[in-house]
Design a protein around this motif. Structure first.
Motif, PDB file in Angstrom:
ATOM      1  N   ALA A   3       0.827  -1.206   0.000  1.00  0.00           N
ATOM      2  CA  ALA A   3       0.000   0.000   0.000  1.00  0.00           C
ATOM      3  C   ALA A   3       0.864   1.260   0.000  1.00  0.00           C
ATOM      4  O   ALA A   3       0.542   2.251  -0.669  1.00  0.00           O
ATOM      5  N   GLY A   4       1.968   1.215   0.740  1.00  0.00           N
ATOM      6  CA  GLY A   4       2.878   2.357   0.729  1.00  0.00           C
ATOM      7  C   GLY A   4       3.451   2.603  -0.651  1.00  0.00           C
ATOM      8  O   GLY A   4       3.505   3.746  -1.125  1.00  0.00           O
ATOM      9  N   LEU A   5       3.870   1.535  -1.308  1.00  0.00           N
ATOM     10  CA  LEU A   5       4.407   1.671  -2.662  1.00  0.00           C
ATOM     11  C   LEU A   5       3.328   2.118  -3.644  1.00  0.00           C
ATOM     12  O   LEU A   5       3.618   2.856  -4.593  1.00  0.00           O
ATOM     13  N   ALA A   6       2.084   1.689  -3.411  1.00  0.00           N
ATOM     14  CA  ALA A   6       0.993   2.063  -4.315  1.00  0.00           C
ATOM     15  C   ALA A   6       0.812   3.573  -4.362  1.00  0.00           C
ATOM     16  O   ALA A   6       0.682   4.167  -5.447  1.00  0.00           O
ATOM     17  N   VAL A   7       0.786   4.215  -3.206  1.00  0.00           N
ATOM     18  CA  VAL A   7       0.642   5.676  -3.181  1.00  0.00           C
ATOM     19  C   VAL A   7       1.866   6.336  -3.798  1.00  0.00           C
ATOM     20  O   VAL A   7       1.751   7.325  -4.545  1.00  0.00           O
ATOM     21  N   TRP A   8       3.037   5.810  -3.516  1.00  0.00           N
ATOM     22  CA  TRP A   8       4.276   6.393  -4.058  1.00  0.00           C
ATOM     23  C   TRP A   8       4.277   6.305  -5.588  1.00  0.00           C
ATOM     24  O   TRP A   8       4.579   7.283  -6.272  1.00  0.00           O
ATOM     25  N   PHE A   9       3.913   5.150  -6.126  1.00  0.00           N
ATOM     26  CA  PHE A   9       3.843   4.992  -7.579  1.00  0.00           C
ATOM     27  C   PHE A   9       2.761   5.880  -8.185  1.00  0.00           C
ATOM     28  O   PHE A   9       2.922   6.418  -9.287  1.00  0.00           O
ATOM     29  N   ALA A  10       1.630   6.012  -7.482  1.00  0.00           N
ATOM     30  CA  ALA A  10       0.549   6.866  -7.979  1.00  0.00           C
ATOM     31  C   ALA A  10       1.009   8.311  -8.078  1.00  0.00           C
ATOM     32  O   ALA A  10       0.709   9.019  -9.057  1.00  0.00           O
ATOM     33  N   ASP A  11       1.759   8.766  -7.085  1.00  0.00           N
ATOM     34  CA  ASP A  11       2.256  10.144  -7.148  1.00  0.00           C
ATOM     35  C   ASP A  11       3.257  10.308  -8.276  1.00  0.00           C
ATOM     36  O   ASP A  11       3.237  11.331  -8.983  1.00  0.00           O
ATOM     37  N   TRP A  12       4.132   9.334  -8.479  1.00  0.00           N
ATOM     38  CA  TRP A  12       5.071   9.415  -9.593  1.00  0.00           C
ATOM     39  C   TRP A  12       4.335   9.521 -10.925  1.00  0.00           C
ATOM     40  O   TRP A  12       4.735  10.291 -11.811  1.00  0.00           O
ATOM     41  N   PHE A  13       3.242   8.767 -11.067  1.00  0.00           N
ATOM     42  CA  PHE A  13       2.449   8.853 -12.295  1.00  0.00           C
ATOM     43  C   PHE A  13       1.929  10.273 -12.491  1.00  0.00           C
ATOM     44  O   PHE A  13       2.061  10.861 -13.574  1.00  0.00           O
ATOM     45  N   ALA A  15      -5.949   1.271  -1.346  1.00  0.00           N
ATOM     46  CA  ALA A  15      -6.942   0.381  -0.740  1.00  0.00           C
ATOM     47  C   ALA A  15      -7.171  -0.848  -1.605  1.00  0.00           C
ATOM     48  O   ALA A  15      -7.308  -1.968  -1.099  1.00  0.00           O
ATOM     49  N   TRP A  16      -7.225  -0.657  -2.913  1.00  0.00           N
ATOM     50  CA  TRP A  16      -7.403  -1.768  -3.853  1.00  0.00           C
ATOM     51  C   TRP A  16      -6.239  -2.746  -3.749  1.00  0.00           C
ATOM     52  O   TRP A  16      -6.420  -3.965  -3.780  1.00  0.00           O
ATOM     53  N   VAL A  17      -5.045  -2.206  -3.603  1.00  0.00           N
ATOM     54  CA  VAL A  17      -3.856  -3.051  -3.431  1.00  0.00           C
ATOM     55  C   VAL A  17      -3.889  -3.739  -2.072  1.00  0.00           C
ATOM     56  O   VAL A  17      -3.686  -4.954  -1.956  1.00  0.00           O
ATOM     57  N   TYR A  18      -4.154  -2.978  -1.035  1.00  0.00           N
ATOM     58  CA  TYR A  18      -4.146  -3.481   0.348  1.00  0.00           C
ATOM     59  C   TYR A  18      -5.179  -4.587   0.547  1.00  0.00           C
ATOM     60  O   TYR A  18      -4.917  -5.583   1.238  1.00  0.00           O
ATOM     61  N   ASP A  19      -6.350  -4.437  -0.067  1.00  0.00           N
ATOM     62  CA  ASP A  19      -7.452  -5.383   0.116  1.00  0.00           C
ATOM     63  C   ASP A  19      -7.457  -6.515  -0.908  1.00  0.00           C
ATOM     64  O   ASP A  19      -8.439  -7.264  -0.990  1.00  0.00           O
ATOM     65  N   GLY A  38       3.888   0.565 -11.113  1.00  0.00           N
ATOM     66  CA  GLY A  38       5.331   0.809 -11.066  1.00  0.00           C
ATOM     67  C   GLY A  38       5.975   0.634 -12.433  1.00  0.00           C
ATOM     68  O   GLY A  38       6.851   1.417 -12.826  1.00  0.00           O
ATOM     69  N   ALA A  39       5.525  -0.377 -13.181  1.00  0.00           N
ATOM     70  CA  ALA A  39       6.066  -0.617 -14.516  1.00  0.00           C
ATOM     71  C   ALA A  39       5.688   0.511 -15.469  1.00  0.00           C
ATOM     72  O   ALA A  39       6.491   0.932 -16.314  1.00  0.00           O
ATOM     73  N   ILE A  40       4.456   1.013 -15.353  1.00  0.00           N
ATOM     74  CA  ILE A  40       4.024   2.138 -16.185  1.00  0.00           C
ATOM     75  C   ILE A  40       4.871   3.370 -15.899  1.00  0.00           C
ATOM     76  O   ILE A  40       5.322   4.065 -16.816  1.00  0.00           O
ATOM     77  N   ASP A  41       5.091   3.653 -14.612  1.00  0.00           N
ATOM     78  CA  ASP A  41       5.929   4.801 -14.237  1.00  0.00           C
ATOM     79  C   ASP A  41       7.330   4.674 -14.828  1.00  0.00           C
ATOM     80  O   ASP A  41       7.888   5.643 -15.374  1.00  0.00           O
ATOM     81  N   LEU A  42       7.899   3.489 -14.689  1.00  0.00           N
ATOM     82  CA  LEU A  42       9.252   3.273 -15.194  1.00  0.00           C
ATOM     83  C   LEU A  42       9.305   3.471 -16.703  1.00  0.00           C
ATOM     84  O   LEU A  42      10.213   4.142 -17.228  1.00  0.00           O
ATOM     85  N   ALA A  43       8.324   2.932 -17.407  1.00  0.00           N
ATOM     86  CA  ALA A  43       8.289   3.083 -18.862  1.00  0.00           C
ATOM     87  C   ALA A  43       8.146   4.549 -19.255  1.00  0.00           C
ATOM     88  O   ALA A  43       8.834   5.031 -20.170  1.00  0.00           O
ATOM     89  N   MET A  44       7.261   5.275 -18.569  1.00  0.00           N
ATOM     90  CA  MET A  44       7.079   6.701 -18.863  1.00  0.00           C
ATOM     91  C   MET A  44       8.358   7.481 -18.590  1.00  0.00           C
ATOM     92  O   MET A  44       8.743   8.372 -19.366  1.00  0.00           O
ATOM     93  N   GLN A 101      -2.147 -11.216  -6.438  1.00  0.00           N
ATOM     94  CA  GLN A 101      -2.931 -10.119  -7.004  1.00  0.00           C
ATOM     95  C   GLN A 101      -2.448  -8.773  -6.496  1.00  0.00           C
ATOM     96  O   GLN A 101      -2.416  -7.791  -7.221  1.00  0.00           O
ATOM     97  N   ARG A 102      -2.059  -8.752  -5.205  1.00  0.00           N
ATOM     98  CA  ARG A 102      -1.596  -7.493  -4.614  1.00  0.00           C
ATOM     99  C   ARG A 102      -0.364  -6.969  -5.348  1.00  0.00           C
ATOM    100  O   ARG A 102      -0.292  -5.788  -5.706  1.00  0.00           O
ATOM    101  N   TRP A 103       0.600  -7.848  -5.578  1.00  0.00           N
ATOM    102  CA  TRP A 103       1.844  -7.393  -6.196  1.00  0.00           C
ATOM    103  C   TRP A 103       1.687  -7.148  -7.685  1.00  0.00           C
ATOM    104  O   TRP A 103       2.387  -6.308  -8.256  1.00  0.00           O
ATOM    105  N   VAL A 104       0.749  -7.842  -8.316  1.00  0.00           N
ATOM    106  CA  VAL A 104       0.449  -7.534  -9.714  1.00  0.00           C
ATOM    107  C   VAL A 104      -0.155  -6.142  -9.811  1.00  0.00           C
ATOM    108  O   VAL A 104       0.200  -5.346 -10.703  1.00  0.00           O
ATOM    109  N   ARG A 105      -1.056  -5.820  -8.890  1.00  0.00           N
ATOM    110  CA  ARG A 105      -1.709  -4.519  -8.919  1.00  0.00           C
ATOM    111  C   ARG A 105      -0.719  -3.382  -8.694  1.00  0.00           C
ATOM    112  O   ARG A 105      -0.735  -2.382  -9.412  1.00  0.00           O
ATOM    113  N   VAL A 106       0.133  -3.525  -7.705  1.00  0.00           N
ATOM    114  CA  VAL A 106       1.079  -2.435  -7.431  1.00  0.00           C
ATOM    115  C   VAL A 106       2.201  -2.427  -8.466  1.00  0.00           C
ATOM    116  O   VAL A 106       2.683  -1.354  -8.878  1.00  0.00           O
ATOM    117  N   GLY A 107       2.604  -3.603  -8.921  1.00  0.00           N
ATOM    118  CA  GLY A 107       3.693  -3.678  -9.885  1.00  0.00           C
ATOM    119  C   GLY A 107       3.326  -3.119 -11.243  1.00  0.00           C
ATOM    120  O   GLY A 107       4.182  -2.579 -11.956  1.00  0.00           O
TER     121      GLY A 107
END
Length: 217
Positions: free
Chosen positions: A54-64, A181-185, A200-206, A191-197
């Motif tokens: 969940a922590g990484l999810a918010v961090w990746f969302a902000d990077w996006f 929340a979607w990642v956490y739940d 993260g992959a989109i951010d890296l590609a961008m 599924q959790r790591w696919v969702r957050v990953g």
């Protein structure tokens, strides 16, 4: 000569002068790294990989959001949706400094620690994930308003500015927490790591395409 409306704003030029300037480095940035590493290490020690995700999810969302914000500056050649200026240990992107980056690295952990243990609990007859997310989003926008008043955080466009703060609340913050929340739940770790990953992959590609490849960031 291009039209006046196409000219970069003063705060945009100031931020561009600061952009990725190594001479801005300050030692407190090392302490921020240590705080963030400690927070994540504590969750790993407890085996709370859902909190880590969940922590990484918010961090990746902000990077996006930050990458899209920088792309808007490139497209408009005038200003991004938000721009940061003022003292910083490092200006990463037009609207992102190292202090903000570390704050968002912790925001997702804070969010899930505020959630009720029972996912089904409702607050004000609404899902608790949504209510807590709205609350943190309102606090975040209040901080932005303070930074804006202090002259360190800038908006340019009327539809992303006061008094039209609803787009900022929803697209600037709330979706971060709903994604976390979607990642956490997630029903299972895979599924959790696919969702957050995926994000993260989109951010890296961008970053590689628009930053390293095209130099637009």
């Amino acid at each position: 000569m291009g039209p006046v409306l196409a000219a970069k704003t003063g705060f945009t030029l100031e931020a561009l002068r600061m952009l990725r300037d190594p001479h801005l480095f300050k030692w407190y940035a090392v302490a921020l790294v240590a705080f963030v590493v400690y927070a994540y290490a504590s969750e790993v020690e407890r085996g709370r990989w859902d909190v880590v995700a969940a922590g990484l999810a918010v961090w990746f969302a902000d990077w996006f959001n930050e990458i899209v914000n920088a792309l808007l500056l490139h497209a408009s050649d005038r200003a991004a949706l938000w721009t940061t200026t003022g003292p910083t240990a490092y200006q990463i992107l037009i609207g992102l400094n190292i202090e903000i980056m570390f704050m968002f690295a912790l925001a997702g952990i804070v969010y899930v620690k505020l959630l009720p243990a029972d996912r089904g609990v409702r607050i004000l007859k609404l899902p608790n994930r949504l209510v807590v997310g709205i609350g943190l989003s309102l606090v975040s926008v209040a901080v932005e308003l303070g930074l804006h008043a202090a002259g360190s955080f800038h908006w340019e466009y009327w539809w992303w500015n006061t008094p039209f703060v609803l787009p900022i609340i929803v697209f600037g913050y709330l979706w971060f927490f709903m994604y976390a929340a979607w990642v956490y739940d997630a029903p299972a770790p895979r599924q959790r790591w696919v969702r957050v990953g995926a994000l993260g992959a989109i951010d890296l590609a961008m970053g590689l395409i628009f930053g390293v490849g095209l130099g637009w960031l």
